[in-house]
Design a protein around this motif. Sequence first.
Motif, mmCIF file in Angstrom:
data_model
loop_
_atom_site.group_PDB
_atom_site.id
_atom_site.type_symbol
_atom_site.label_atom_id
_atom_site.label_comp_id
_atom_site.label_asym_id
_atom_site.label_seq_id
_atom_site.Cartn_x
_atom_site.Cartn_y
_atom_site.Cartn_z
ATOM 1 N N GLN A 65 0.696 -1.048 -0.291
ATOM 2 C CA GLN A 65 0.121 0.231 0.014
ATOM 3 C C GLN A 65 0.882 1.171 0.001
ATOM 4 O O GLN A 65 0.528 2.075 -0.520
ATOM 5 N N LEU A 66 2.083 1.108 0.525
ATOM 6 C CA LEU A 66 2.961 2.151 0.605
ATOM 7 C C LEU A 66 3.504 2.547 -0.824
ATOM 8 O O LEU A 66 3.238 3.730 -1.441
ATOM 9 N N ALA A 67 3.744 1.652 -1.499
ATOM 10 C CA ALA A 67 4.034 1.910 -3.068
ATOM 11 C C ALA A 67 2.808 2.313 -3.881
ATOM 12 O O ALA A 67 3.172 3.363 -4.544
ATOM 13 N N GLU A 68 1.653 2.059 -3.626
ATOM 14 C CA GLU A 68 0.685 2.664 -4.290
ATOM 15 C C GLU A 68 0.458 4.277 -3.907
ATOM 16 O O GLU A 68 0.177 4.930 -4.684
ATOM 17 N N LEU A 97 17.231 -2.290 1.362
ATOM 18 C CA LEU A 97 17.639 -1.209 0.344
ATOM 19 C C LEU A 97 16.821 -1.644 -0.774
ATOM 20 O O LEU A 97 16.019 -0.827 -1.559
ATOM 21 N N PHE A 98 17.072 -2.773 -1.332
ATOM 22 C CA PHE A 98 16.281 -3.344 -2.643
ATOM 23 C C PHE A 98 14.754 -3.016 -2.465
ATOM 24 O O PHE A 98 14.177 -2.759 -3.456
ATOM 25 N N ARG A 99 14.343 -3.521 -1.538
ATOM 26 C CA ARG A 99 12.789 -3.461 -1.191
ATOM 27 C C ARG A 99 12.408 -2.167 -1.406
ATOM 28 O O ARG A 99 11.365 -1.983 -1.923
ATOM 29 N N THR A 100 13.005 -1.396 -0.496
ATOM 30 C CA THR A 100 12.514 0.015 -0.304
ATOM 31 C C THR A 100 12.662 0.926 -1.722
ATOM 32 O O THR A 100 11.760 1.498 -2.048
ATOM 33 N N PHE A 101 13.654 0.701 -2.459
ATOM 34 C CA PHE A 101 13.973 1.515 -3.658
ATOM 35 C C PHE A 101 13.688 0.976 -5.028
ATOM 36 O O PHE A 101 13.937 1.601 -6.116
ATOM 37 N N THR A 102 13.070 -0.380 -4.852
ATOM 38 C CA THR A 102 12.539 -0.766 -5.908
ATOM 39 C C THR A 102 10.957 -0.548 -6.010
ATOM 40 O O THR A 102 10.032 -0.561 -7.004
ATOM 41 N N LEU A 103 10.448 -0.773 -4.885
ATOM 42 C CA LEU A 103 8.848 -0.889 -4.578
ATOM 43 C C LEU A 103 8.351 0.446 -3.979
ATOM 44 O O LEU A 103 7.527 1.099 -4.516
ATOM 45 N N ILE A 104 8.946 0.707 -3.095
ATOM 46 C CA ILE A 104 8.265 2.086 -2.385
ATOM 47 C C ILE A 104 8.783 3.435 -2.838
ATOM 48 O O ILE A 104 7.988 4.383 -3.218
ATOM 49 N N PHE A 105 10.114 3.590 -3.198
ATOM 50 C CA PHE A 105 10.570 5.015 -3.600
ATOM 51 C C PHE A 105 11.404 4.873 -4.868
ATOM 52 O O PHE A 105 12.583 5.386 -4.814
ATOM 53 N N THR A 160 10.249 -9.263 -10.734
ATOM 54 C CA THR A 160 9.364 -8.722 -9.513
ATOM 55 C C THR A 160 9.929 -7.470 -9.074
ATOM 56 O O THR A 160 8.982 -6.482 -8.520
ATOM 57 N N LEU A 161 11.259 -7.260 -8.828
ATOM 58 C CA LEU A 161 11.714 -6.007 -8.179
ATOM 59 C C LEU A 161 11.553 -4.887 -9.339
ATOM 60 O O LEU A 161 11.262 -3.929 -8.989
ATOM 61 N N MET A 162 11.742 -5.096 -10.658
ATOM 62 C CA MET A 162 11.499 -4.166 -11.775
ATOM 63 C C MET A 162 10.249 -3.899 -11.898
ATOM 64 O O MET A 162 9.909 -2.728 -12.450
ATOM 65 N N ASP A 163 9.343 -4.593 -11.715
ATOM 66 C CA ASP A 163 7.711 -4.377 -11.788
ATOM 67 C C ASP A 163 6.886 -4.385 -10.392
ATOM 68 O O ASP A 163 6.601 -5.625 -10.113
ATOM 69 N N PRO A 164 6.997 -3.420 -9.851
ATOM 70 C CA PRO A 164 6.232 -3.404 -8.323
ATOM 71 C C PRO A 164 4.744 -3.882 -8.470
ATOM 72 O O PRO A 164 4.419 -4.350 -7.512
ATOM 73 N N SER A 165 3.947 -3.816 -9.518
ATOM 74 C CA SER A 165 2.907 -4.254 -9.806
ATOM 75 C C SER A 165 2.516 -5.642 -9.338
ATOM 76 O O SER A 165 1.320 -5.769 -9.011
ATOM 77 N N LYS A 166 3.668 -6.282 -9.840
ATOM 78 C CA LYS A 166 3.445 -7.718 -9.629
ATOM 79 C C LYS A 166 3.163 -8.208 -7.871
ATOM 80 O O LYS A 166 2.243 -8.803 -7.380
ATOM 81 N N TYR A 167 4.081 -7.329 -7.279
ATOM 82 C CA TYR A 167 4.151 -7.348 -5.720
ATOM 83 C C TYR A 167 2.846 -6.863 -5.019
ATOM 84 O O TYR A 167 2.052 -7.557 -4.308
ATOM 85 N N ILE A 168 2.387 -5.636 -5.354
ATOM 86 C CA ILE A 168 1.181 -4.762 -4.965
ATOM 87 C C ILE A 168 0.165 -5.806 -5.259
ATOM 88 O O ILE A 168 -1.046 -5.902 -4.524
ATOM 89 N N ASP A 169 -0.294 -6.255 -6.528
ATOM 90 C CA ASP A 169 -1.349 -6.985 -6.978
ATOM 91 C C ASP A 169 -1.385 -8.245 -6.091
ATOM 92 O O ASP A 169 -2.437 -8.841 -5.545
ATOM 93 N N ALA A 170 -0.103 -8.953 -5.736
ATOM 94 C CA ALA A 170 -0.491 -10.377 -4.908
ATOM 95 C C ALA A 170 -0.762 -10.001 -3.654
ATOM 96 O O ALA A 170 -1.467 -10.780 -3.061
ATOM 97 N N VAL A 171 -0.349 -8.957 -2.842
ATOM 98 C CA VAL A 171 -0.595 -8.605 -1.438
ATOM 99 C C VAL A 171 -1.925 -7.898 -1.518
ATOM 100 O O VAL A 171 -2.699 -8.285 -0.527
ATOM 101 N N LEU A 172 -2.393 -6.926 -2.376
ATOM 102 C CA LEU A 172 -3.642 -6.320 -1.757
ATOM 103 C C LEU A 172 -4.892 -6.780 -2.664
ATOM 104 O O LEU A 172 -5.907 -6.387 -2.162
ATOM 105 N N TYR A 173 -4.753 -7.452 -3.783
ATOM 106 C CA TYR A 173 -5.789 -7.727 -4.747
ATOM 107 C C TYR A 173 -6.091 -9.279 -4.933
ATOM 108 O O TYR A 173 -7.037 -9.739 -5.200
ATOM 109 N N ASN A 174 -5.160 -10.170 -4.857
ATOM 110 C CA ASN A 174 -5.337 -11.581 -5.002
ATOM 111 C C ASN A 174 -5.600 -12.208 -3.618
ATOM 112 O O ASN A 174 -4.732 -13.071 -3.336
#
Length: 493
Positions: free
Chosen positions: A191-194, A255-263, A478-492
């Motif tokens: 949700q932070l990423a969104e 660092l990877f998770r923060t700067f590929t997903l959130i910022f 998955t790191l380069m395309d944050p939508s995969k992570y977001i969809d898996a957590v929030l919508y699937n």
Amino acid sequence: MNNLVIFPMLIPVIAGLIMIVFRHQIKFQKVLSIVSVLAIAGVTGVLIQQVNVEGIQTIYLGGWEPPFGIVFVGDMFALILVLTSAIVAIACLFYAFSSIGKKRETFYFYAFVQFLLAGVIGSFLTGDLFNLFVCFEVMLLASYVLIALGGEKIQLRESLKYVLINVLSSMLFLISAGFLYGAVGTLNMAQLAERVAEAGQGGILTTIAILFLIVFGLKSALFLFFWLPGAYGAPPTAVAALFGALLTKVGIYALFRTFTLIFPHEPGITHTLLGIMAGATMLLGAIGAIAYQDIKRIVSYNVIVAVGFIIAGLAIFTMPSIEGAIYYLIHDMIAKALLFLLAGTVIYLTGQKWLKEVGGLIRHFPVLGWTFFIVVLALAGIPPLSGFIGKVLVTQGAIMEGSYVLAAIALGSSILVLYSLLKIFKNSFWGEAIMGKEEMEPLKMGMLIPCVFLAALSLAFGLGIEGISGYVTEAAETLMDPSKYIDAVLYNQ
């Protein structure tokens, strides 16, 4: 929802609690330690196959759906790191069986190793920033005990600095998380990423991103590494190997998770800073590695060089560089554990940590000597060993993006790493024997076998790169395309 996702963290927690009850049953603790880590590896292997077939796996604790409840997320990147952590832990535990001593074993050594693993694995799998903080603290509390266990003077001195630095970074972590929650109203990573994307990563959010860069930079030893050489040189060899293989990697993961997903939205600021810090880390770490004659210090500075190289892949932020960073991250977890075990074995055999005091060991211990030579080549990125493909891809990504200075620093640091480790090999294993075999401690098979196992694993990783390339590519996508992570957590759900 997949209940298996929580098991890699739950298994070591339960094992550690059982070990506390059976404090004096050392053989039982040893067996349970290995069973626990094998179980982690087995469950993680199953999860990796499920992710490969079905996509990212999640679990919502207590049935509370995100963003309101605690969520654990098993994507390919996190699960690869969990599996590698378990494999490295097996080797370090077997080494500890022959080297750690009964005094430490009766004071909950194996229990705190399990709690350390629980914190590391939880950090990889958690789906929100507050629980990332909690898992960091579980890992750090266990590491505080392990670094001081035994009560030697150097351990107590270095543990004091280590604790103070991590308390400071943890406080800054909480402050940064509080600012971020105040800005966007959530700490769930998806949700932070969104919300950051919707709000636009303006000045305030970019400033918060830089605060997180400082926090995770301290924890990963990215530029802010002044605490690491002393802290990693103080504990027993098996503990130092676990630290060198796992602890900085948790900060790197964050660092990877923060700067590929959130910022990821202001790379001109955040990723430029990452690149500058990565370049400086490689340079300063390499200078430290070639400057010292103390085996432990040389090995510790090599940890720092690797941190800079991996984060360089994140800073470049292209598909090849991210893939290369993941390859190198896996390689480095294996190779650094092996390097610490070998360096500790040399010191155990001779009773000396200074290069000028040892020599000619390969005549008495040829397997140990050639195993050390293998890890030297692997860390320098010589094909077909495990470090080669990562170095090639990160350098390729740097050249594609025009980051020629970073590419030159990466290649130059590799040469200095090779020089620093060949210095140990030349002085410790080659040349005239300073001590006779009868003057040295006997080499225990329980210390040699884990080293040979990790060396074989490094070679297998390099030769069998095609077998895992699909998994690494999926992790990078998955790191380069944050939508995969977001969809898996929030919508699937």
